[in-house]
Design an enzyme around this catalytic site. Sequence first.
Site, PDB file in Angstrom:
ATOM      1  N   ASP A   5      -1.452  -0.121   4.554  1.00  0.00           N
ATOM      2  CA  ASP A   5      -0.033  -0.398   4.789  1.00  0.00           C
ATOM      3  C   ASP A   5       0.851   0.263   3.741  1.00  0.00           C
ATOM      4  O   ASP A   5       0.390   0.644   2.663  1.00  0.00           O
ATOM      5  CB  ASP A   5       0.223  -1.912   4.796  1.00  0.00           C
ATOM      6  CG  ASP A   5      -0.059  -2.573   3.449  1.00  0.00           C
ATOM      7  OD1 ASP A   5      -1.088  -2.238   2.830  1.00  0.00           O
ATOM      8  OD2 ASP A   5       0.748  -3.410   3.017  1.00  0.00           O
ATOM      9  N   GLU A  37      -1.613  -5.062   1.860  1.00  0.00           N
ATOM     10  CA  GLU A  37      -1.657  -5.172   0.397  1.00  0.00           C
ATOM     11  C   GLU A  37      -0.262  -5.389  -0.162  1.00  0.00           C
ATOM     12  O   GLU A  37      -0.057  -6.165  -1.090  1.00  0.00           O
ATOM     13  CB  GLU A  37      -2.276  -3.901  -0.212  1.00  0.00           C
ATOM     14  CG  GLU A  37      -2.638  -4.011  -1.687  1.00  0.00           C
ATOM     15  CD  GLU A  37      -1.523  -3.647  -2.649  1.00  0.00           C
ATOM     16  OE1 GLU A  37      -1.663  -3.938  -3.846  1.00  0.00           O
ATOM     17  OE2 GLU A  37      -0.490  -3.097  -2.215  1.00  0.00           O
TER      18      GLU A  37
HETATM   19 ZN   LIG Z   1      -0.648   0.448  -3.308  1.00  0.00          ZN
END
Ligand SMILES: [Zn+2]
Length: 417
Positions: A88, A183
């Site tokens: 992401d 993340e």
């Molecule tokens: Zn990163």
Amino acid sequence: MGLSAVGIGETVVDRFLRYVRYDTQSAEDSKTYPSTEKQKELGRLLVEELKKLGLKDASIDQYGYVTATLEANTKRTVPVIALIAHMDTSPEISGKDVRPHIHKNYSGGDMVLPGDTTQVIRMSETPELAKKIGNDIITSDGTTLLGADDKAGIAEIMDAIQYLVNHPEFEHGTTKVAFTPDEEVGTGVKYFDVKKFGAQYAYTLDGETIGEVESENFCADTVRVTFRGVLFHPGYAKGKLVNSIKIASAYVDKLPKDMMSPETTEKMEGYIHPNSVQGGVESTTVKFIARDFQVEGLKKKEEFLKTLAEETVRAYPRSSFAFEVEESYRNMKYVLDKYPEVVEKAMEAVRLAELQPRPHSIRGGTDGARLCYMGLPTPNIATGGHNFHSKLEWISVQDMKKAVEVILNLIKVWTKS
Ligand SMILES: [Zn+2]
């Protein structure tokens, strides 16, 4: 002769340019996991590519976790090592329709981004860029982020795997790969099954300046201080009403002005940071994030907040407060110190790539930190990317190749020991 002449087939840059074209922006406060479905599109592409490279078990699960295994080709006993990167990109800046630009043979000076000429990477403000004269620099066109965070990590891992596949003479143990979603919204490994994954040690490729090895990060808590006043009809409130908004304001005003805040600290200093105030006359909650590299330091800061709340309510008879601390994450150092070889081998891999290894501390958390506490010791190594979460993100092609070299060295170091 190093390992930088990477493999037959695609280059790390080809891969990177393909991955950044996938919009994989994650979203805060989403009700789904992963937070955005589109992250899985890149995940499915990676599964296909891993399978083409011969990693037969490559798959993506319902959470969007992509995992695969490169089987060992050595008779030596080598621990199972994993390479991890996140798919992401930051929710802060758009990652849609990324148009990467390669500034060939950078000659110094400011880099004006072609799609929005107000976006300028200034050499004077970017000391790392000043060291990259002669390199090929990749940026976005200035209208989006680039997505080097962390598609550079993905491309570098894939390129290293391609190299190993193309060079059967390169001895290696079982090497696992994982690409994770979300993340950037802090939940990247929430459903990650460490046991099933089966790696003994792992490395995230999610750092910045090449040569850096990150084995320390903040300890983090969330603190909620809720002040309670006494509600009364304002027309008849004389001597009766106690306004919690005013208590909370007085409290925030008592916070130190020249220390212990994000805006007054750096390097190894921690802080307390009020990031939300919510409430009304009867009750007001001030929410803080607290950060420190040491648990003791964190606890001291929380004690300080509590004492300050006690002092504050003393000036408001009949008021009270509740104090809650919620643990967010802890410094991975506490775990990694028990497995010193994991960080030492990363340092050695950097050295073998003819770079100066630089231990670095993260003023934040990482998925690796969480993995450490889930039973998988995971320091973080550099991808070469810079200016993360901004339209001024950039990465040097030469640094990406160095990062691949570091990964291959790491595999080699683990195999030979
Ligand atoms: Zn990163």
